[in-house]
Design a protein around this motif. Structure first.
Motif, PDB file in Angstrom:
ATOM      1  N   SER A  52     -55.582 -17.212  27.653  1.00  0.00           N
ATOM      2  CA  SER A  52     -55.236 -17.288  29.046  1.00  0.00           C
ATOM      3  C   SER A  52     -55.289 -15.840  29.757  1.00  0.00           C
ATOM      4  CB  SER A  52     -54.122 -18.061  29.097  1.00  0.00           C
ATOM      5  OG  SER A  52     -52.959 -17.394  28.744  1.00  0.00           O
ATOM      6  N   GLU A  54     -52.533 -15.966  32.630  1.00  0.00           N
ATOM      7  CA  GLU A  54     -51.324 -15.941  32.757  1.00  0.00           C
ATOM      8  C   GLU A  54     -50.581 -16.473  31.338  1.00  0.00           C
ATOM      9  OE1 GLU A  54     -50.011 -14.739  35.229  1.00  0.00           O
ATOM     10  OE2 GLU A  54     -51.363 -14.548  36.815  1.00  0.00           O
ATOM     11  N   VAL A  57     -50.380 -20.253  30.152  1.00  0.00           N
ATOM     12  CA  VAL A  57     -50.730 -21.354  31.286  1.00  0.00           C
ATOM     13  C   VAL A  57     -52.278 -21.437  30.936  1.00  0.00           C
ATOM     14  CG1 VAL A  57     -51.752 -21.370  33.417  1.00  0.00           C
ATOM     15  CG2 VAL A  57     -49.407 -20.213  33.207  1.00  0.00           C
ATOM     16  N   ASP A  59     -55.412 -21.467  31.589  1.00  0.00           N
ATOM     17  CA  ASP A  59     -56.271 -21.321  32.763  1.00  0.00           C
ATOM     18  C   ASP A  59     -57.792 -20.596  32.177  1.00  0.00           C
ATOM     19  OD1 ASP A  59     -55.604 -18.666  31.892  1.00  0.00           O
ATOM     20  OD2 ASP A  59     -54.477 -18.152  33.744  1.00  0.00           O
ATOM     21  N   HIS A  60     -57.972 -20.593  30.928  1.00  0.00           N
ATOM     22  CA  HIS A  60     -59.125 -19.793  30.436  1.00  0.00           C
ATOM     23  C   HIS A  60     -59.953 -20.651  29.477  1.00  0.00           C
ATOM     24  CE1 HIS A  60     -62.025 -16.747  29.542  1.00  0.00           C
ATOM     25  NE2 HIS A  60     -61.634 -16.601  28.361  1.00  0.00           N
ATOM     26  N   THR A  88     -59.531 -25.991  27.805  1.00  0.00           N
ATOM     27  CA  THR A  88     -58.460 -25.005  28.057  1.00  0.00           C
ATOM     28  C   THR A  88     -57.428 -24.816  27.018  1.00  0.00           C
ATOM     29  OG1 THR A  88     -57.171 -25.960  29.749  1.00  0.00           O
ATOM     30  CG2 THR A  88     -58.786 -24.722  30.493  1.00  0.00           C
ATOM     31  N   ARG A 213     -47.026 -16.037  35.585  1.00  0.00           N
ATOM     32  CA  ARG A 213     -47.364 -16.560  36.804  1.00  0.00           C
ATOM     33  C   ARG A 213     -46.500 -16.604  37.951  1.00  0.00           C
ATOM     34  NH1 ARG A 213     -50.214 -22.455  36.472  1.00  0.00           N
ATOM     35  NH2 ARG A 213     -51.429 -22.482  38.256  1.00  0.00           N
TER      36      ARG A 213
END
Length: 273
Positions: A52, A54, A57, A59-60, A88, A213
């Motif tokens: 990721s 963050e 989190v 998010d990737h 993710t 974040r």
């Protein structure tokens, strides 16, 4: 669905997926436990595996679980129940039926090479046993690296022990000075790094508190190991912390291999006093 990984088979031929984060792929890789310190007769801990932007989190991208190794308090490999992989994150459960400390890791490695065939640049991945037939006739500018990566975390049921924390002496790894599930705010914690069983001296370490974040700055710290491969850190806030380190050198004993590149990352939890 469950998988079982044995250290012997990993040492012979490790898959080559997601070996090391390069300059073009600076996302942090981590294993996030639902809990790290527990009591009782039996517990189930869920782990998320992701890379990721963050910290912690999704998010990737999900981390693949092909290379999952779970060691129980007796140092033996145990099964994990795979829950699945999405875009993710990947998730799995570990049933903790024995008292002590569990080591949960994604471990991978092998050989990676770049070469030219005419004017075209090519890449090859494989094992040392495949080197003799790895490159086509006419290949030039061959550069071969031994690469390895370890992403891990720890969880303890009852009293902590260190059997599962014994070094494998393969690649870059962290061995306990302070137990990874006995960390508290305000007390210095020490950790030792080894590279192929030898102290990883003067190595830089990135140290980051979770929750990036919600901060204007990452607030990461750059730490460094001493001559014995040991570094020390004291934190003033409880929570989850991330550390990452890597080594690149030419200390390789495999014929034809030019360099060695190893990476390591871990998630640790510091508890309130």
């Amino acid at each position: 669905m469950s998988i079982k990984r044995h250290l012997k088979s990993i040492a012979i031929a490790l898959p080559l997926m997601g070996l090391i984060a390069g300059p073009a792929d600076a996302h942090r890789r981590w294993l996030l436990p639902s809990a790290t310190v527990m009591s009782g007769e039996k517990e189930v801990v869920t782990f998320d595996a992701a890379s990721s932007n963050e910290l912690f989190v999704f998010d990737h991208r999900a981390m693949p679980l092909n290379d999952l190794v779970v060691l129980g308090p007796d140092g033996k490999a145990i099964d994990a129940k795979i829950l699945g992989s999405g875009a993710t994150r990947s998730s799995f459960d570990v049933e903790m039926a024995k008292q002590g400390t569990y080591r949960i890791a994604l471990v991978n490695g092998g050989l990676m090479a770049f070469y030219k065939l005419g004017q075209e640049r090519k890449r090859w991945r494989g094992t040392a046993e495949e080197l003799d037939s790895a490159f086509p006739e006419g290949a030039t500018d061959i550069n071969i690296s031994l690469v390895s990566g370890r992403t891990e975390t720890f969880a303890t049921l009852g009293a902590p022990n260190e059997t599962a924390l014994a070094p494998t002496n393969q690649g870059l790894e962290m061995v306990p000075v302070s137990h990874p599930n006995d960390l508290v705010v305000g007390e210095a914690a020490q950790f030792k790094f080894l590279i192929d069983g030898k102290p990883a001296a003067d190595m830089e370490i990135e140290w980051v508190r979770g929750g990036t974040r919600y901060r204007d700055t990452v607030e990461d710290m750059n730490l460094k190991t001493d001559a014995a491969g040991i570094f020390e850190v004291t934190v003033d806030e409880p929570g989850l912390y991330y550390l990452e380190a890597s080594v690149s050198d030419d200390e390789v004993s495999i014929p034809k291999v030019n360099s060695r590149r190893s990476s390591y990352s871990a998630v640790l939890e510091f508890l309130p006093l």
